[in-house]
Design a protein around this motif. Structure first.
Motif, PDB file in Angstrom:
ATOM      1  N   HIS A  97      17.245 -43.696  55.232  1.00 45.57           N
ATOM      2  CA  HIS A  97      15.898 -44.067  54.673  1.00 45.57           C
ATOM      3  C   HIS A  97      14.709 -42.437  55.156  1.00 45.57           C
ATOM      4  N   VAL A  98      14.334 -42.182  53.753  1.00 46.73           N
ATOM      5  CA  VAL A  98      13.449 -41.203  53.905  1.00 46.73           C
ATOM      6  C   VAL A  98      12.081 -41.447  52.990  1.00 46.73           C
ATOM      7  N   SER A  99      11.047 -41.010  53.821  1.00 46.21           N
ATOM      8  CA  SER A  99       9.686 -41.401  53.146  1.00 46.21           C
ATOM      9  C   SER A  99       8.449 -40.454  53.512  1.00 46.21           C
ATOM     10  N   PHE A 100       8.032 -39.117  52.660  1.00 49.88           N
ATOM     11  CA  PHE A 100       6.777 -38.602  52.512  1.00 49.88           C
ATOM     12  C   PHE A 100       5.961 -39.476  53.027  1.00 49.88           C
ATOM     13  N   LYS A 101       5.055 -38.452  53.396  1.00 51.63           N
ATOM     14  CA  LYS A 101       3.405 -38.494  53.164  1.00 51.63           C
ATOM     15  C   LYS A 101       2.752 -37.562  52.733  1.00 51.63           C
ATOM     16  N   ASP A 102       1.098 -37.543  51.727  1.00 51.07           N
ATOM     17  CA  ASP A 102       0.888 -36.300  51.438  1.00 51.07           C
ATOM     18  C   ASP A 102       0.122 -35.872  52.739  1.00 51.07           C
ATOM     19  N   MET A 103       0.405 -34.123  52.863  1.00 49.61           N
ATOM     20  CA  MET A 103      -0.027 -33.877  54.110  1.00 49.61           C
ATOM     21  C   MET A 103      -0.519 -32.790  53.510  1.00 49.61           C
ATOM     22  N   ARG A 104      -1.094 -32.834  52.472  1.00 49.45           N
ATOM     23  CA  ARG A 104      -1.480 -31.212  52.015  1.00 49.45           C
ATOM     24  C   ARG A 104      -2.929 -31.207  52.276  1.00 49.45           C
ATOM     25  N   LYS A 105      -3.910 -31.590  53.054  1.00 51.74           N
ATOM     26  CA  LYS A 105      -4.874 -31.560  53.301  1.00 51.74           C
ATOM     27  C   LYS A 105      -5.207 -31.020  55.208  1.00 51.74           C
ATOM     28  N   ALA A 106      -4.379 -32.102  55.742  1.00 60.36           N
ATOM     29  CA  ALA A 106      -3.502 -31.501  56.895  1.00 60.36           C
ATOM     30  C   ALA A 106      -2.490 -30.709  57.199  1.00 60.36           C
ATOM     31  N   ASP A 107      -2.512 -29.939  56.521  1.00 60.40           N
ATOM     32  CA  ASP A 107      -0.903 -29.290  56.515  1.00 60.40           C
ATOM     33  C   ASP A 107      -1.232 -28.130  57.320  1.00 60.40           C
ATOM     34  N   PHE A 141       1.610 -27.447  59.077  1.00 57.22           N
ATOM     35  CA  PHE A 141       3.027 -26.815  59.313  1.00 57.22           C
ATOM     36  C   PHE A 141       3.565 -26.453  57.807  1.00 57.22           C
ATOM     37  N   SER A 142       4.496 -27.175  57.266  1.00 55.87           N
ATOM     38  CA  SER A 142       5.486 -26.993  56.481  1.00 55.87           C
ATOM     39  C   SER A 142       5.593 -25.548  55.743  1.00 55.87           C
ATOM     40  N   CYS A 143       5.363 -25.975  54.459  1.00 59.80           N
ATOM     41  CA  CYS A 143       5.628 -23.946  54.276  1.00 59.80           C
ATOM     42  C   CYS A 143       4.638 -23.228  53.508  1.00 59.80           C
ATOM     43  N   GLY A 144       3.331 -23.614  53.382  1.00 59.76           N
ATOM     44  CA  GLY A 144       2.295 -22.980  53.479  1.00 59.76           C
ATOM     45  C   GLY A 144       2.250 -21.128  53.733  1.00 59.76           C
ATOM     46  N   GLU A 145       2.994 -21.513  54.160  1.00 57.33           N
ATOM     47  CA  GLU A 145       2.749 -19.858  55.202  1.00 57.33           C
ATOM     48  C   GLU A 145       3.759 -19.503  54.260  1.00 57.33           C
ATOM     49  N   CYS A 146       5.163 -20.250  53.657  1.00 54.06           N
ATOM     50  CA  CYS A 146       5.460 -19.043  53.299  1.00 54.06           C
ATOM     51  C   CYS A 146       5.767 -18.927  52.226  1.00 54.06           C
ATOM     52  N   SER A 147       5.680 -17.526  51.659  1.00 53.84           N
ATOM     53  CA  SER A 147       5.565 -17.656  50.224  1.00 53.84           C
ATOM     54  C   SER A 147       7.506 -17.740  49.769  1.00 53.84           C
ATOM     55  N   GLY A 196      10.032 -22.940  43.148  1.00 50.09           N
ATOM     56  CA  GLY A 196       9.114 -23.118  42.679  1.00 50.09           C
ATOM     57  C   GLY A 196       9.470 -24.961  42.703  1.00 50.09           C
ATOM     58  N   THR A 197      10.382 -25.303  44.191  1.00 53.95           N
ATOM     59  CA  THR A 197      10.470 -26.590  44.023  1.00 53.95           C
ATOM     60  C   THR A 197       9.453 -26.936  45.192  1.00 53.95           C
ATOM     61  N   HIS A 198       8.127 -26.413  45.646  1.00 53.09           N
ATOM     62  CA  HIS A 198       6.552 -27.025  46.173  1.00 53.09           C
ATOM     63  C   HIS A 198       6.260 -27.320  45.284  1.00 53.09           C
ATOM     64  N   ARG A 199       6.061 -26.537  44.175  1.00 46.56           N
ATOM     65  CA  ARG A 199       4.558 -27.331  42.732  1.00 46.56           C
ATOM     66  C   ARG A 199       5.714 -28.473  42.714  1.00 46.56           C
ATOM     67  N   LEU A 200       7.013 -28.594  41.734  1.00 47.12           N
ATOM     68  CA  LEU A 200       7.241 -29.713  41.724  1.00 47.12           C
ATOM     69  C   LEU A 200       6.973 -31.223  42.175  1.00 47.12           C
ATOM     70  N   PHE A 201       7.897 -30.638  43.427  1.00 50.53           N
ATOM     71  CA  PHE A 201       7.005 -31.724  44.143  1.00 50.53           C
ATOM     72  C   PHE A 201       5.783 -32.175  44.398  1.00 50.53           C
ATOM     73  N   TYR A 202       4.714 -31.653  44.473  1.00 50.97           N
ATOM     74  CA  TYR A 202       3.093 -31.900  44.786  1.00 50.97           C
ATOM     75  C   TYR A 202       3.166 -32.423  43.432  1.00 50.97           C
ATOM     76  N   GLN A 238      12.398 -32.019  50.319  1.00 46.07           N
ATOM     77  CA  GLN A 238      12.002 -32.183  48.880  1.00 46.07           C
ATOM     78  C   GLN A 238      12.140 -31.722  47.224  1.00 46.07           C
ATOM     79  N   LYS A 239      12.990 -31.285  47.870  1.00 52.87           N
ATOM     80  CA  LYS A 239      14.068 -30.664  46.381  1.00 52.87           C
ATOM     81  C   LYS A 239      14.924 -31.554  46.301  1.00 52.87           C
ATOM     82  N   LEU A 240      15.729 -32.841  46.839  1.00 55.51           N
ATOM     83  CA  LEU A 240      16.792 -33.792  46.707  1.00 55.51           C
ATOM     84  C   LEU A 240      15.585 -35.102  45.930  1.00 55.51           C
ATOM     85  N   CYS A 241      14.119 -34.751  46.185  1.00 50.44           N
ATOM     86  CA  CYS A 241      13.151 -36.311  45.936  1.00 50.44           C
ATOM     87  C   CYS A 241      12.677 -35.531  44.060  1.00 50.44           C
ATOM     88  N   VAL A 242      12.958 -34.459  43.795  1.00 55.38           N
ATOM     89  CA  VAL A 242      12.977 -33.717  42.364  1.00 55.38           C
ATOM     90  C   VAL A 242      14.062 -33.912  42.062  1.00 55.38           C
TER      91      VAL A 242
END
Lengths: 251, 251
Positions: B210-220, B222-228, B234-240, B159-163
């Motif tokens: 090749h990398v591709s993301f799907k928006d998984m925020r609803k079915a999230d 995993f990810s780092c939603g758990e992880c403050s 700040g990457t998460h915010r920028l990415f979304y 995600q960071k790379l992407c931003v």
DNA sequence: CGATCGTTTGATCCGCATCAAGATAGGTGG
DNA sequence: CCACCTATCTTGATGCGGATCAAACGATCG
């Protein structure tokens, strides 16, 4: 509480401040006290002041959602608390700060600090240097996390404490609880405890809170002689210089 | 090679430099090129210049006695190379710098830099801010090393790379080899490779480069939603924000 | 003297490193 | 165009270090 110019000059950051600048600073700041266990600020609080520790020690840490404490640093008298935040673009604290022991701090309003940083050009220089040094040590520590074993990290940290506090390597008391030290080293207290056993063979004996080093440089099969990362932080050199100085003066 | 004022102003560090200061800087610095794989400097070399990357990318790393490479950072155009060293008290480089791809850099003599830092007061401010920001990110990364799994770190990094590169989240190519990325994340290439499989379930698909993301925020789950900690960088915010902007403009 | 905090010790488990082979892909020369 | 080579990546098998859970122990304090 009114501040003596002496107090100010005792802090490395302001050691060579001019009389005028000092007077101005004194008018705009104050000394606050923070009892052991009390929070100075918490994650999410608005950043209001820049702090310098006059006495005591502060734990800088974050809390994981799981309730686990991650200690980023333990700061002592002379250290500044949140330089990055004053300089950077943040408006709220990213971490918690709690007193490890009864402490007193110089508190300078952030707004005043930001406005007047340019006037104190020698201060800006010190902050710059301070940030550079801290960046370097954090990088080294991050490296150690992945290259050194728990035992090596503990050994390094004990040497570091010895240098930092100017303790006698042949015998001194741990300045913090073992739990706090373990947290600082990012290992569990259980691991820390077990580690201390294995260090006995390496000339580092810890019983209770008492630590004593033996000079193992000749029989040095362990230690961090292997590990250039440890050399990098400079602690080793300082530590052994300390040992040498002592052995010259007798003992 | 003579430098255009445009070139200088394209670098964030010098974006608002005055004409006079710019001319003076140009007289005292030069552009050098560094071919892919070539070292700009090595651990132990004397610190002669302060560098800013104009084009390309540089790997900053240290080598363990065992011959293992520890990548501290991968810097790209606009980044400065050794601010800490110029500001700090070191005289020799603590790390290696090697070109990841053909690069060109602005090289300013350290001595000149140190003498003239005060004149360029807005530059000093930028360096201060730059150091503060880097200190913050290194601290966050150190924290992530001990709190996040390899999979979480890889996800965050992608995600960071992407931003950072302003890539399209729905599909882009990795800018570096997987081995380099793994080293940067302080994990082994084998672990990195295995990790990519498990990320498929989390909406992150990597095939070849090749990398591709799907928006998984609803079915999230995993990810780092758990992880403050991850939020902190700040990457998460920028990415979304990026994802949202795209979906507004259609797909 | 119980209560709380800090420390130690034991048992178990999991993630990642490590070692060892294949697999894939680009690049070169015949 | 194919054979060969080297760099990069993937996959499998195994082992170790440290986290985690659980419980006993020691110390300090009201």
């Amino acid at each position: 509480m009114t501040i003596a110019l002496e107090t100010l000059k005792a802090l490395p950051l302001f050691s060579d401040i001019s009389g005028d600048d000092g007077a101005m600073l004194i008018r705009n700041s104050r000394i606050i006290s923070c009892k052991r266990g009390k929070f100075l600020f918490m994650h999410g609080d608005k950043i209001t002041h820049f702090y310098v520790i006059c006495r005591g020690a502060m734990q800088i840490f974050r809390e994981t959602p799981g309730g686990h404490e991650i200690t980023n640093d333990i700061l002592i008298a002379g250290d500044s608390l949140n330089t990055e935040e004053v300089v950077g673009s943040q408006t709220v604290h990213a971490v918690n700060a709690r007193a490890v022991e009864d402490s007193s701090l110089l508190a300078i309003p952030v707004s005043w600090m930001r406005e007047n940083l340019k006037e104190f050009d020698h201060i800006a220089g010190k902050l710059l240097q301070n940030l550079a040094d801290r960046l370097h040590s954090v990088q080294v520590e991050a490296e150690q996390l992945t290259t050194m074993s728990a035992a090596q990290m503990v050994a390094c940290y004990l040497q570091k404490l010895c240098v930092l506090y100017d303790f006698d390597p042949h015998g001194f008391e741990l300045p913090y609880t073992k739990t706090l030290i373990a947290s600082r080293l990012r290992i569990e207290k259980e691991t820390f405890s077990r580690t201390l056993q294995t260090l006995r063979d390496q000339g580092i004996t810890v019983t209770g809170t008492h630590v004593s080093f033996k000079d193992m440089r000749k029989a040095d099969n362990f230690s961090c002689g292997e590990c250039s990362v440890a050399e990098e932080c400079g602690t080793h050199r300082l530590f052994y210089e300390k040992l040498d100085k002592l052995s010259v003066h007798g003992t």
